[in-house]
Design a protein around this motif. Structure first.
Motif, PDB file in Angstrom:
ATOM      1  N   GLY A 108      59.171  68.576 -41.668  1.00 21.22           N
ATOM      2  CA  GLY A 108      60.230  67.563 -41.879  1.00 21.22           C
ATOM      3  C   GLY A 108      61.495  68.041 -41.021  1.00 21.22           C
ATOM      4  O   GLY A 108      62.066  67.146 -40.359  1.00 21.22           O
ATOM      5  N   LYS A 109      61.977  69.075 -41.344  1.00 25.39           N
ATOM      6  CA  LYS A 109      63.144  69.663 -40.461  1.00 25.39           C
ATOM      7  C   LYS A 109      62.863  69.795 -39.073  1.00 25.39           C
ATOM      8  O   LYS A 109      63.791  69.363 -38.100  1.00 25.39           O
ATOM      9  CB  LYS A 109      63.343  71.116 -40.994  1.00 25.39           C
ATOM     10  CG  LYS A 109      64.659  71.689 -40.408  1.00 25.39           C
ATOM     11  CD  LYS A 109      64.867  72.971 -40.862  1.00 25.39           C
ATOM     12  CE  LYS A 109      65.943  73.825 -39.981  1.00 25.39           C
ATOM     13  NZ  LYS A 109      66.213  74.907 -40.613  1.00 25.39           N
ATOM     14  N   ILE A 114      59.897  68.705 -32.265  1.00 28.65           N
ATOM     15  CA  ILE A 114      58.334  68.632 -31.940  1.00 28.65           C
ATOM     16  C   ILE A 114      58.059  67.346 -30.957  1.00 28.65           C
ATOM     17  O   ILE A 114      57.436  67.335 -29.988  1.00 28.65           O
ATOM     18  CB  ILE A 114      57.593  68.702 -33.170  1.00 28.65           C
ATOM     19  CG1 ILE A 114      57.568  70.265 -33.656  1.00 28.65           C
ATOM     20  CG2 ILE A 114      56.092  68.685 -32.789  1.00 28.65           C
ATOM     21  CD1 ILE A 114      56.965  70.294 -34.914  1.00 28.65           C
ATOM     22  N   ARG A 115      58.453  66.286 -31.422  1.00 25.59           N
ATOM     23  CA  ARG A 115      58.453  64.819 -30.792  1.00 25.59           C
ATOM     24  C   ARG A 115      59.200  65.216 -29.440  1.00 25.59           C
ATOM     25  O   ARG A 115      58.540  64.569 -28.315  1.00 25.59           O
ATOM     26  CB  ARG A 115      58.955  63.775 -31.439  1.00 25.59           C
ATOM     27  CG  ARG A 115      58.049  63.601 -32.809  1.00 25.59           C
ATOM     28  CD  ARG A 115      58.525  62.157 -33.781  1.00 25.59           C
ATOM     29  NE  ARG A 115      58.791  61.017 -32.942  1.00 25.59           N
ATOM     30  CZ  ARG A 115      57.673  60.239 -32.614  1.00 25.59           C
ATOM     31  NH1 ARG A 115      56.619  60.497 -33.146  1.00 25.59           N
ATOM     32  NH2 ARG A 115      58.044  59.374 -31.769  1.00 25.59           N
ATOM     33  N   THR A 120      58.508  65.747 -23.315  1.00 24.30           N
ATOM     34  CA  THR A 120      58.887  66.223 -22.081  1.00 24.30           C
ATOM     35  C   THR A 120      57.734  67.310 -21.671  1.00 24.30           C
ATOM     36  O   THR A 120      57.861  67.832 -20.506  1.00 24.30           O
ATOM     37  CB  THR A 120      60.128  67.478 -22.257  1.00 24.30           C
ATOM     38  OG1 THR A 120      59.905  68.145 -23.203  1.00 24.30           O
ATOM     39  CG2 THR A 120      61.287  66.479 -22.774  1.00 24.30           C
ATOM     40  N   TYR A 121      56.671  67.300 -22.024  1.00 23.20           N
ATOM     41  CA  TYR A 121      55.496  68.300 -21.748  1.00 23.20           C
ATOM     42  C   TYR A 121      54.903  67.802 -20.542  1.00 23.20           C
ATOM     43  O   TYR A 121      54.556  66.519 -20.533  1.00 23.20           O
ATOM     44  CB  TYR A 121      54.558  68.473 -22.981  1.00 23.20           C
ATOM     45  CG  TYR A 121      53.477  69.166 -22.456  1.00 23.20           C
ATOM     46  CD1 TYR A 121      53.287  70.622 -22.292  1.00 23.20           C
ATOM     47  CD2 TYR A 121      52.110  68.408 -22.343  1.00 23.20           C
ATOM     48  CE1 TYR A 121      52.239  71.267 -22.086  1.00 23.20           C
ATOM     49  CE2 TYR A 121      51.010  69.233 -22.066  1.00 23.20           C
ATOM     50  CZ  TYR A 121      51.064  70.643 -21.726  1.00 23.20           C
ATOM     51  OH  TYR A 121      49.866  71.289 -21.397  1.00 23.20           O
ATOM     52  N   VAL A 122      54.558  68.572 -19.704  1.00 23.41           N
ATOM     53  CA  VAL A 122      53.769  68.328 -18.366  1.00 23.41           C
ATOM     54  C   VAL A 122      52.464  68.994 -18.547  1.00 23.41           C
ATOM     55  O   VAL A 122      52.642  70.331 -18.196  1.00 23.41           O
ATOM     56  CB  VAL A 122      54.743  68.593 -17.071  1.00 23.41           C
ATOM     57  CG1 VAL A 122      53.949  68.241 -15.770  1.00 23.41           C
ATOM     58  CG2 VAL A 122      56.144  67.887 -16.949  1.00 23.41           C
TER      59      VAL A 122
END
Length: 130
Positions: A108-109, A114-115, A120-122
């Protein structure tokens, strides 16, 4: 309606890797949420489904059967018309819950981070530098 339970690992496999054996049950999409929903006490099926949210009745029924089979949840049927069925955590389920509450709180924190990382992950295939 009866739904088949996921297969249980053979004894030899389970003895070689108890962590995988346990995580095969509780590491799915719904088991931890079901255990967490039962953390406040005994619930009937409909209240449990409502507490979890977007789980289907079929998936909740299957999840509860697996959790009952492995000793985390107790299913109590009362001989009334219509039958009354309640679910509660066993001592084993409560002992597991003590360990997973920190994970649930951590999720939750850290969920926003993570989102953001996912956005931004390539992927390496799309990145010519890798």
């Amino acid at each position: 309606m009866k739904f088949p339970l996921p297969p249980v690992q053979t004894d030899a496999h389970a003895e070689r890797c108890p962590v995988r054996d346990v995580l095969d049950c509780i590491g799915d999409r719904w088991s931890l949420l079901t255990l967490a929903a039962l953390s406040n006490g005994t619930l009937r099926f409909t209240r449990l489904k409502h507490a979890i949210g977007d789980i289907s009745a079929r998936m909740l029924a299957q999840t509860l059967r697996v959790l009952e089979r492995d000793g985390y949840v107790l299913r109590q049927v009362y001989p009334t018309i219509p039958p009354k069925v309640e679910y509660t955590l066993t001592a084993l389920g409560r002992s597991l819950l003590v360990k997973i509450i920190p994970l649930i709180e951590w999720a939750g924190k850290n969920h926003p981070r993570i989102r953001k990382a996912r956005k931004t992950y390539v992927p390496p295939a799309a990145n010519p530098a890798l």
